[in-house]
Design a protein around this motif. Sequence first.
Motif, mmCIF file in Angstrom:
data_model
loop_
_atom_site.group_PDB
_atom_site.id
_atom_site.type_symbol
_atom_site.label_atom_id
_atom_site.label_comp_id
_atom_site.label_asym_id
_atom_site.label_seq_id
_atom_site.Cartn_x
_atom_site.Cartn_y
_atom_site.Cartn_z
ATOM 1 N N ILE A 1 0.838 -1.195 0.000
ATOM 2 C CA ILE A 1 0.000 0.000 0.000
ATOM 3 C C ILE A 1 0.876 1.249 0.000
ATOM 4 C CG2 ILE A 1 -1.746 1.276 1.311
ATOM 5 C CD1 ILE A 1 -2.671 -1.498 2.348
ATOM 6 N N PRO A 2 0.658 2.147 -0.977
ATOM 7 C CA PRO A 2 1.383 3.413 -0.965
ATOM 8 C C PRO A 2 0.803 4.334 0.111
ATOM 9 C CG PRO A 2 -0.029 3.263 -2.904
ATOM 10 C CD PRO A 2 -0.165 1.979 -2.160
ATOM 11 N N VAL A 3 1.669 4.859 0.953
ATOM 12 C CA VAL A 3 1.230 5.719 2.057
ATOM 13 C C VAL A 3 2.052 6.992 2.094
ATOM 14 C CG1 VAL A 3 0.448 3.763 3.454
ATOM 15 C CG2 VAL A 3 2.745 4.679 3.795
ATOM 16 N N ILE A 4 1.473 8.005 2.726
ATOM 17 C CA ILE A 4 2.181 9.237 3.030
ATOM 18 C C ILE A 4 2.408 9.250 4.535
ATOM 19 C CG2 ILE A 4 2.103 11.767 2.991
ATOM 20 C CD1 ILE A 4 2.299 10.520 0.192
ATOM 21 N N TYR A 5 3.660 9.496 4.950
ATOM 22 C CA TYR A 5 4.043 9.496 6.358
ATOM 23 C C TYR A 5 4.515 10.882 6.762
ATOM 24 C CZ TYR A 5 6.801 8.597 10.548
ATOM 25 O OH TYR A 5 7.317 8.650 11.811
ATOM 26 N N ASP A 6 4.020 11.370 7.889
ATOM 27 C CA ASP A 6 4.408 12.673 8.439
ATOM 28 C C ASP A 6 5.422 12.442 9.563
ATOM 29 O OD1 ASP A 6 4.551 15.062 9.946
ATOM 30 O OD2 ASP A 6 2.512 15.628 9.382
ATOM 31 N N LYS A 7 6.684 12.764 9.292
ATOM 32 C CA LYS A 7 7.768 12.523 10.253
ATOM 33 C C LYS A 7 7.621 13.393 11.503
ATOM 34 C CE LYS A 7 12.810 12.687 10.512
ATOM 35 N NZ LYS A 7 14.031 12.972 9.757
ATOM 36 N N LYS A 8 7.214 14.634 11.328
ATOM 37 C CA LYS A 8 7.085 15.547 12.467
ATOM 38 C C LYS A 8 6.026 15.054 13.455
ATOM 39 C CE LYS A 8 5.716 20.245 13.674
ATOM 40 N NZ LYS A 8 5.193 21.508 13.154
ATOM 41 N N ARG A 9 4.891 14.639 12.925
ATOM 42 C CA ARG A 9 3.790 14.206 13.787
ATOM 43 C C ARG A 9 3.814 12.704 14.066
ATOM 44 N NH1 ARG A 9 1.703 18.347 10.628
ATOM 45 N NH2 ARG A 9 1.003 20.088 11.905
ATOM 46 N N LYS A 10 4.708 11.984 13.368
ATOM 47 C CA LYS A 10 4.823 10.529 13.523
ATOM 48 C C LYS A 10 3.493 9.837 13.259
ATOM 49 C CE LYS A 10 8.569 11.142 16.723
ATOM 50 N NZ LYS A 10 8.880 11.402 18.087
ATOM 51 N N THR A 11 2.871 10.215 12.123
ATOM 52 C CA THR A 11 1.584 9.626 11.763
ATOM 53 C C THR A 11 1.566 9.234 10.293
ATOM 54 O OG1 THR A 11 0.627 11.795 11.222
ATOM 55 C CG2 THR A 11 0.251 10.970 13.444
ATOM 56 N N LEU A 12 0.727 8.257 9.998
ATOM 57 C CA LEU A 12 0.406 7.924 8.627
ATOM 58 C C LEU A 12 -0.713 8.874 8.217
ATOM 59 C CD1 LEU A 12 0.565 4.093 9.076
ATOM 60 C CD2 LEU A 12 2.011 5.430 7.544
ATOM 61 N N VAL A 13 -0.521 9.582 7.118
ATOM 62 C CA VAL A 13 -1.452 10.630 6.708
ATOM 63 C C VAL A 13 -2.563 10.081 5.828
ATOM 64 C CG1 VAL A 13 -1.660 12.831 5.483
ATOM 65 C CG2 VAL A 13 0.374 12.349 6.865
ATOM 66 N N THR A 14 -2.193 9.278 4.835
ATOM 67 C CA THR A 14 -3.193 8.735 3.926
ATOM 68 C C THR A 14 -2.666 7.479 3.251
ATOM 69 O OG1 THR A 14 -4.815 9.327 2.206
ATOM 70 C CG2 THR A 14 -2.543 10.036 1.833
ATOM 71 N N ALA A 15 -3.598 6.713 2.727
ATOM 72 C CA ALA A 15 -3.281 5.554 1.877
ATOM 73 C C ALA A 15 -3.730 5.926 0.470
ATOM 74 C CB ALA A 15 -4.022 4.313 2.366
ATOM 75 N N LEU A 16 -2.777 5.953 -0.446
ATOM 76 C CA LEU A 16 -3.078 6.352 -1.815
ATOM 77 C C LEU A 16 -3.613 5.175 -2.622
ATOM 78 C CD1 LEU A 16 0.184 8.376 -2.421
ATOM 79 C CD2 LEU A 16 -2.080 9.315 -1.977
ATOM 80 N N PRO A 17 -4.347 5.451 -3.699
ATOM 81 C CA PRO A 17 -4.769 4.367 -4.589
ATOM 82 C C PRO A 17 -3.536 3.728 -5.243
ATOM 83 C CG PRO A 17 -5.925 6.422 -5.120
ATOM 84 C CD PRO A 17 -4.862 6.751 -4.121
ATOM 85 N N ALA A 18 -3.551 2.438 -5.379
ATOM 86 C CA ALA A 18 -2.406 1.718 -5.944
ATOM 87 C C ALA A 18 -2.116 2.134 -7.380
ATOM 88 C CB ALA A 18 -2.649 0.219 -5.872
ATOM 89 N N ASP A 19 -3.123 2.588 -8.101
ATOM 90 C CA ASP A 19 -2.949 2.944 -9.509
ATOM 91 C C ASP A 19 -2.820 4.449 -9.737
ATOM 92 O OD1 ASP A 19 -5.535 3.606 -8.833
ATOM 93 O OD2 ASP A 19 -6.435 2.776 -10.640
ATOM 94 N N SER A 20 -2.519 5.210 -8.705
ATOM 95 C CA SER A 20 -2.414 6.662 -8.867
ATOM 96 C C SER A 20 -1.180 7.030 -9.688
ATOM 97 C CB SER A 20 -2.369 7.365 -7.510
ATOM 98 O OG SER A 20 -1.125 7.160 -6.895
ATOM 99 N N ALA A 21 -1.229 8.181 -10.328
ATOM 100 C CA ALA A 21 -0.116 8.658 -11.146
ATOM 101 C C ALA A 21 1.141 8.849 -10.298
ATOM 102 C CB ALA A 21 -0.507 9.960 -11.832
#
Length: 101
Positions: free
Chosen positions: A71-91
């Motif tokens: 799963i492609p994810v966006i991680y926020d290092k400052k807040r130590k949180t996973l922000v979102t899970a992106l669609p697997a087929d996103s550009a």
Amino acid sequence: MDRIYTGLKNENQIKHFKHRLRERYDIEIGDEEIEYYVGLIQTGHQSQVIHLAKQSKRVSFKLLIIRGKTIPVIYDKKRKTLVTALPADSALVRYYLEEQL
């Protein structure tokens, strides 16, 4: 185990991540499991986390293996949180995967 994240912004990021994970991958996930995956990211556990790109000083783009799904994810290092899970087929996913190969 104490939560890694605190504060309204952090709580909203986690809520958003849970919603997108359920919506896009049909995976229900709890706080303890999120903390486990954040821990893997923080320690650079290469068997379950692949770093793709840094978007800013605090935000990075990663592939995370959750329950056998990549799963492609966006991680926020400052807040130590996973922000979102992106669609697997996103550009964005296609772009960074092509760049890594």
